[in-house]
Design a protein around this motif. Structure first.
Motif, PDB file in Angstrom:
ATOM      1  N   TRP B  15     -32.002 -16.216  12.133  1.00 11.49           N
ATOM      2  CA  TRP B  15     -31.217 -17.448  12.171  1.00 11.49           C
ATOM      3  C   TRP B  15     -32.168 -18.638  12.142  1.00 11.49           C
ATOM      4  N   PHE B  16     -31.853 -19.633  11.327  1.00 17.49           N
ATOM      5  CA  PHE B  16     -32.479 -20.952  11.469  1.00 17.49           C
ATOM      6  C   PHE B  16     -31.422 -21.834  12.108  1.00 17.49           C
ATOM      7  N   GLY B  17     -31.503 -22.000  13.410  1.00 23.05           N
ATOM      8  CA  GLY B  17     -30.437 -22.717  14.092  1.00 23.05           C
ATOM      9  C   GLY B  17     -29.138 -21.963  13.906  1.00 23.05           C
ATOM     10  N   HIS B  20     -27.421 -18.385   9.346  1.00 18.38           N
ATOM     11  CA  HIS B  20     -27.739 -16.956   9.382  1.00 18.38           C
ATOM     12  C   HIS B  20     -28.362 -16.568   8.045  1.00 18.38           C
ATOM     13  N   VAL B  21     -29.690 -16.570   8.000  1.00 21.27           N
ATOM     14  CA  VAL B  21     -30.396 -16.439   6.722  1.00 21.27           C
ATOM     15  C   VAL B  21     -30.631 -14.983   6.338  1.00 21.27           C
ATOM     16  N   LEU B  22     -30.890 -14.134   7.328  1.00 12.95           N
ATOM     17  CA  LEU B  22     -31.043 -12.702   7.068  1.00 12.95           C
ATOM     18  C   LEU B  22     -30.073 -11.948   7.968  1.00 12.95           C
ATOM     19  N   ARG B  40     -30.918 -14.568  -5.986  1.00 16.61           N
ATOM     20  CA  ARG B  40     -30.804 -15.990  -6.281  1.00 16.61           C
ATOM     21  C   ARG B  40     -31.603 -16.820  -5.291  1.00 16.61           C
ATOM     22  N   SER B  41     -31.880 -18.044  -5.682  1.00 18.11           N
ATOM     23  CA  SER B  41     -32.559 -18.973  -4.789  1.00 18.11           C
ATOM     24  C   SER B  41     -31.742 -19.152  -3.504  1.00 18.11           C
ATOM     25  N   GLY B  42     -32.419 -19.068  -2.377  1.00 21.17           N
ATOM     26  CA  GLY B  42     -31.730 -19.248  -1.108  1.00 21.17           C
ATOM     27  C   GLY B  42     -31.152 -17.971  -0.528  1.00 21.17           C
ATOM     28  N   SER B  43     -31.391 -16.840  -1.197  1.00 21.32           N
ATOM     29  CA  SER B  43     -30.801 -15.597  -0.694  1.00 21.32           C
ATOM     30  C   SER B  43     -31.600 -15.005   0.463  1.00 21.32           C
ATOM     31  N   GLY B  44     -32.773 -15.585   0.764  1.00 24.63           N
ATOM     32  CA  GLY B  44     -33.525 -15.131   1.928  1.00 24.63           C
ATOM     33  C   GLY B  44     -34.730 -14.263   1.612  1.00 24.63           C
ATOM     34  N   LYS B  45     -35.134 -14.223   0.341  1.00 25.95           N
ATOM     35  CA  LYS B  45     -36.255 -13.347  -0.053  1.00 25.95           C
ATOM     36  C   LYS B  45     -37.554 -13.744   0.641  1.00 25.95           C
ATOM     37  N   SER B  46     -37.862 -15.049   0.585  1.00 30.15           N
ATOM     38  CA  SER B  46     -39.120 -15.504   1.214  1.00 30.15           C
ATOM     39  C   SER B  46     -39.075 -15.258   2.713  1.00 30.15           C
ATOM     40  N   THR B  47     -37.941 -15.554   3.317  1.00 35.39           N
ATOM     41  CA  THR B  47     -37.822 -15.389   4.765  1.00 35.39           C
ATOM     42  C   THR B  47     -38.069 -13.933   5.158  1.00 35.39           C
ATOM     43  N   LEU B  48     -37.526 -13.001   4.371  1.00 33.48           N
ATOM     44  CA  LEU B  48     -37.752 -11.582   4.655  1.00 33.48           C
ATOM     45  C   LEU B  48     -39.246 -11.263   4.604  1.00 33.48           C
ATOM     46  N   ASP B 172     -45.154 -13.714  -2.664  1.00 35.08           N
ATOM     47  CA  ASP B 172     -43.940 -14.538  -2.655  1.00 35.08           C
ATOM     48  C   ASP B 172     -43.903 -15.407  -3.905  1.00 35.08           C
ATOM     49  N   GLU B 173     -43.194 -14.953  -4.909  1.00 39.15           N
ATOM     50  CA  GLU B 173     -43.079 -15.669  -6.183  1.00 39.15           C
ATOM     51  C   GLU B 173     -44.426 -16.187  -6.666  1.00 39.15           C
ATOM     52  N   PRO B 174     -45.352 -15.265  -6.922  1.00 39.66           N
ATOM     53  CA  PRO B 174     -46.723 -15.690  -7.233  1.00 39.66           C
ATOM     54  C   PRO B 174     -46.857 -16.459  -8.544  1.00 39.66           C
ATOM     55  N   THR B 204     -39.957 -11.885  -6.769  1.00 40.77           N
ATOM     56  CA  THR B 204     -40.233 -12.440  -8.092  1.00 40.77           C
ATOM     57  C   THR B 204     -38.958 -12.767  -8.863  1.00 40.77           C
ATOM     58  N   HIS B 205     -39.123 -13.718  -9.768  1.00 39.82           N
ATOM     59  CA  HIS B 205     -38.059 -13.993 -10.737  1.00 39.82           C
ATOM     60  C   HIS B 205     -38.427 -13.430 -12.104  1.00 39.82           C
ATOM     61  N   GLU B 206     -39.585 -12.744 -12.160  1.00 39.60           N
ATOM     62  CA  GLU B 206     -40.037 -12.183 -13.446  1.00 39.60           C
ATOM     63  C   GLU B 206     -39.399 -10.818 -13.650  1.00 39.60           C
TER      64      GLU B 206
HETATM   65  N1  LIG Z   1     -37.877 -23.227   8.113  1.00 40.08           N
HETATM   66  C1  LIG Z   1     -36.569 -23.245   7.772  1.00 40.08           C
HETATM   67  N2  LIG Z   1     -35.681 -23.945   8.496  1.00 40.08           N
HETATM   68  C2  LIG Z   1     -34.376 -23.969   8.169  1.00 40.08           C
HETATM   69  N3  LIG Z   1     -33.847 -23.322   7.128  1.00 40.08           N
HETATM   70  C3  LIG Z   1     -34.669 -22.602   6.355  1.00 40.08           C
HETATM   71  C4  LIG Z   1     -36.077 -22.527   6.619  1.00 40.08           C
HETATM   72  N4  LIG Z   1     -36.657 -21.749   5.687  1.00 40.08           N
HETATM   73  C5  LIG Z   1     -35.658 -21.350   4.871  1.00 40.08           C
HETATM   74  N5  LIG Z   1     -34.471 -21.857   5.264  1.00 40.08           N
HETATM   75  C6  LIG Z   1     -33.176 -21.592   4.630  1.00 40.08           C
HETATM   76  O1  LIG Z   1     -33.002 -20.201   4.589  1.00 40.08           O
HETATM   77  C7  LIG Z   1     -32.355 -19.822   3.389  1.00 40.08           C
HETATM   78  C8  LIG Z   1     -33.177 -18.762   2.700  1.00 40.08           C
HETATM   79  O2  LIG Z   1     -34.399 -19.331   2.315  1.00 40.08           O
HETATM   80  P1  LIG Z   1     -35.521 -18.503   1.552  1.00 40.08           P
HETATM   81  O3  LIG Z   1     -36.659 -19.448   1.331  1.00 40.08           O
HETATM   82  O4  LIG Z   1     -35.803 -17.268   2.287  1.00 40.08           O
HETATM   83  O5  LIG Z   1     -34.825 -18.185   0.176  1.00 40.08           O
HETATM   84  P2  LIG Z   1     -35.422 -17.539  -1.144  1.00 40.08           P
HETATM   85  O6  LIG Z   1     -34.571 -16.413  -1.487  1.00 40.08           O
HETATM   86  O7  LIG Z   1     -36.860 -17.306  -0.958  1.00 40.08           O
HETATM   87  O8  LIG Z   1     -35.207 -18.710  -2.196  1.00 40.08           O
HETATM   88  P3  LIG Z   1     -36.150 -19.184  -3.403  1.00 40.08           P
HETATM   89  O9  LIG Z   1     -35.901 -18.264  -4.550  1.00 40.08           O
HETATM   90  O10 LIG Z   1     -35.662 -20.562  -3.693  1.00 40.08           O
HETATM   91  O11 LIG Z   1     -37.550 -19.162  -2.912  1.00 40.08           O
HETATM   92  C9  LIG Z   1     -32.172 -21.079   2.582  1.00 40.08           C
HETATM   93  O12 LIG Z   1     -30.836 -21.512   2.763  1.00 40.08           O
HETATM   94  C10 LIG Z   1     -33.120 -22.043   3.192  1.00 40.08           C
HETATM   95  O13 LIG Z   1     -32.635 -23.351   3.083  1.00 40.08           O
END
Ligand SMILES: Nc1ncnc2c1ncn2[C@@H]1O[C@H](COP(=O)(O)OP(=O)(O)OP(=O)(O)O)[C@@H](O)[C@H]1O
Ligand SMILES: [Mg+2]
Lengths: 289, 256
Positions: B15-17, B20-22, B40-48, B172-174, B204-206
């Motif tokens: 959770w970010f506040g 619910h990101v993951l 897709r962008s914002g699906s939480g890949k980087s966070t994972l 992470d999306e190198p 990756t998006h490749e």
């Molecule tokens: N430090 C943070 N604080 C608050 N929200 C965050 C933070 N980091 C990411 N988020 C939110 O978490 C969600 C997932 O972000 P994440 O960066 O994991 O997505 P992603 O799949 O990697 O997207 P992208 O393809 O754009 O990199 C997004 O809605 C983003 O706005």
């Protein structure tokens, strides 16, 4: 993708072409001529002021006879400023890291220090340290701890250095904080991902980059401090201002002595600016090579 | 295939506040496996990815890397030490390279071994040069990062991560920050690493890279893993409509 070529300044001159080289040479000459003109204006102004002084019976002979005592004072001024800027830098480093830390105690102390110092005049701080602290020292001595009490009774020079260090340390804490914050978060993350501890991240990655940003500001602070150090003359430190004041009163030569003092500060700050410029150039090279 | 996994994420929430990101992520990576995460962008890949080396603190769940287990929410010295050791076992490559601009290329690469592992400089230089050679940039060892192209920067960043001799590489999306003509050189280096048996988890998006190099593709949407299978199956017969939509978009040439 092709638009990228239009984002920067338009490449007016290709310096490899002979026409470009001619243009560069022309620009160089113009800048040189401009420099001569400006220097001439400065010389004219100095001549004008000197002429005015002579007409108003300001004695150049007296000034020439006493510039060497001011020079001795300049040594003290430089010494006090150098020691103070060094300890202020240490304080600022500590203060900025504390302000940015997540530890509430460190953050609280640093914030309090900065706020207190920046909110009060330097002259009051000098009085508090030089005249106020001994009062506390005497109380402690009377309570039966003379060894501790003695610490609070400072000579003029250490008191001046302490006051300047504390004062500039607070202002520089904010400068250092901005410098540290300007290093992108990605740098910290890359270092953490390598397994560095917070201390290693600071020492190896953040500080070396921040210092390059901070150095010019430290130079500016050093120049400002050389002038602010005149305030420690109130404690009788034999620096430029105190000596000038003393002779001026004795011989009623106010204009003469304070002009020499002003010249001494001026020369000190000009020399410092040169040093600063040279340092900055060297620092800039390190990124390129 | 069913040896002990090198990475095992189970029941991971973030959770970010209020966000619910993951949501209940469970994935595994086997030794020598290449897993690509798409979504897709914002699906939480980087966070994972960032939860695996604790650049983000997991809100709930368990992370296991090479037999070291950290449970979310635990504090204390022992836990910090575990996290430190997990970071030593994972190498991370960022979208923005994040090379250290005040150090030469070689110094960037040996910084980890020397400062973190306290390795002798001579030994670190040896390892550093070997890894610069692996990414084809030994000739640039004395250059400073600002003199390199984006593709070269990213290859140095890969060498920097490899020099720590991690058990698994996280990407992470190198290539997302690179000009199109520079993407190939970085993907080629990654492909070579994969062929050498490097364990890799790649966001990756490749799609071409995922299809060709990955052993398994994990598809994420709205903080969940919605599908995972070998590339042929994901790309040719996606089951989830969101996967279909994602792949359709790449087919029609739209990035992100
Ligand atoms: N430090 C943070 N604080 C608050 N929200 C965050 C933070 N980091 C990411 N988020 C939110 O978490 C969600 C997932 O972000 P994440 O960066 O994991 O997505 P992603 O799949 O990697 O997207 P992208 O393809 O754009 O990199 C997004 O809605 C983003 O706005
Ligand atoms: Mg991302």
């Amino acid at each position: 993708m092709t638009t990228e070529n239009f984002t920067g300044a338009p490449p007016l001159v290709d310096p490899h072409q002979s026409m470009g080289e001619g243009l560069v040479a022309l620009q160089k000459r113009n800048r040189f001529i401009q420099g001569i003109k400006v220097t001439a204006v400065w010389a004219g102004l100095i001549a004008l002021v000197t002429g005015g002084m002579l007409m108003l019976r300001i004695s150049p002979a007296y000034m020439l006879a006493h510039y060497n005592v001011i020079l001795q004072g300049a040594g003290t001024t430089l010494y006090v400023s150098l020691v103070s800027i060094a300890s202020a830098t240490m304080l600022a480093l500590l203060g900025s890291i504390s302000r940015l830390s997540s530890n509430p105690i460190a953050q609280g102390i640093a914030g309090f220090y900065v706020s207190l110092v920046r909110g009060t005049p330097l002259l009051i701080q000098i009085y508090l340290i030089y005249l106020g602290l001994p009062q506390i020292g005497e109380q402690i001595t009377q309570l039966g701890f003379p060894a501790i009490g003695k610490i609070f009774i400072l000579d003029a020079v250490p008191a001046g250095i302490l006051a300047l260090s504390l004062n500039y340390g607070a202002y520089m804490t904010e400068i250092f904080r901005a410098g540290l914050q300007s290093i992108g978060y990605g740098q910290r993350e890359a270092a953490i991902a390598l397994g560095m501890t917070p201390l290693q991240v600071m020492r190896r990655i953040i500080l070396p980059q921040a210092i390059r940003i901070i150095i010019p500001d430290v130079g500016n602070q050093f120049i400002a401090m050389q002038k602010d150090s005149a305030l420690v003359s109130v404690m009788g430190v034999w620096e430029i201002t105190y000596i000038a004041n003393r002779y001026a009163r004795r011989d009623s030569k106010y204009m003469e002595m304070f002009l020499v003092a002003a010249a001494a500060y001026w020369i000190l700050t000009i020399l410092s600016s040169w040093l600063q410029g040279w340092l900055e150039k060297r620092m800039a090279q390190a990124y390129e090579r | 295939m069913n040896a002990e996994p090198i990475i095992q994420v189970s029941g991971l929430h973030k959770w970010f506040g209020m966000l619910h990101v993951l949501s209940d992520i469970t994935i595994e990576v086997q030794p020598r496996e290449v897993v690509c995460i798409i979504g897709r962008s914002g699906s939480g890949k980087s966070t994972l990815l960032r939860c695996i080396n604790f650049l983000e603190e997991p809100s709930a769940g368990k992370i296991m890397v090479d037999k070291l287990v950290v449970e979310a929410g635990k504090k204390g010295r022992a836990n910090r030490k575990l996290i430190h050791e997990i970071r030593l076992k994972t190498g991370m490559v960022f979208q923005e390279f994040n090379l250290f601009p005040h150090m030469s290329v070689l110094d960037n690469v040996i910084e980890g071994p020397v400062t973190v592992k306290r390795m002798e400089r001579a030994k670190a230089v040896e390892i550093g040069m070997m890894n610069l050679d692996r990414v084809g940039l030994l000739v640039k060892k004395d250059e400073f990062p600002n003199r390199l192209s984006g593709g070269q920067k990213q290859r140095v960043a890969i060498a920097r991560a490899l020099a720590m001799e991690p058990k698994v590489m996280l990407f992470d999306e190198p290539t997302s920050a690179l000009d199109p003509e520079l993407i190939g050189e970085v993907l080629n280096v990654m492909k070579k690493l994969a062929q050498e048996g490097t364990t890799m988890l790649v966001v990756t998006h490749e799609m071409g890279f995922a299809r060709e190099v990955a052993d398994r593709v994990v598809v994420m949407a709205e903080g969940e893993v919605i599908e995972q299978a070998e590339p042929a199956s994901v790309f040719n017969s996606p089951r989830d409509p969101r996967t279909q939509a994602l792949i359709e978009r790449y087919r029609s040439g739209g990035a992100k």
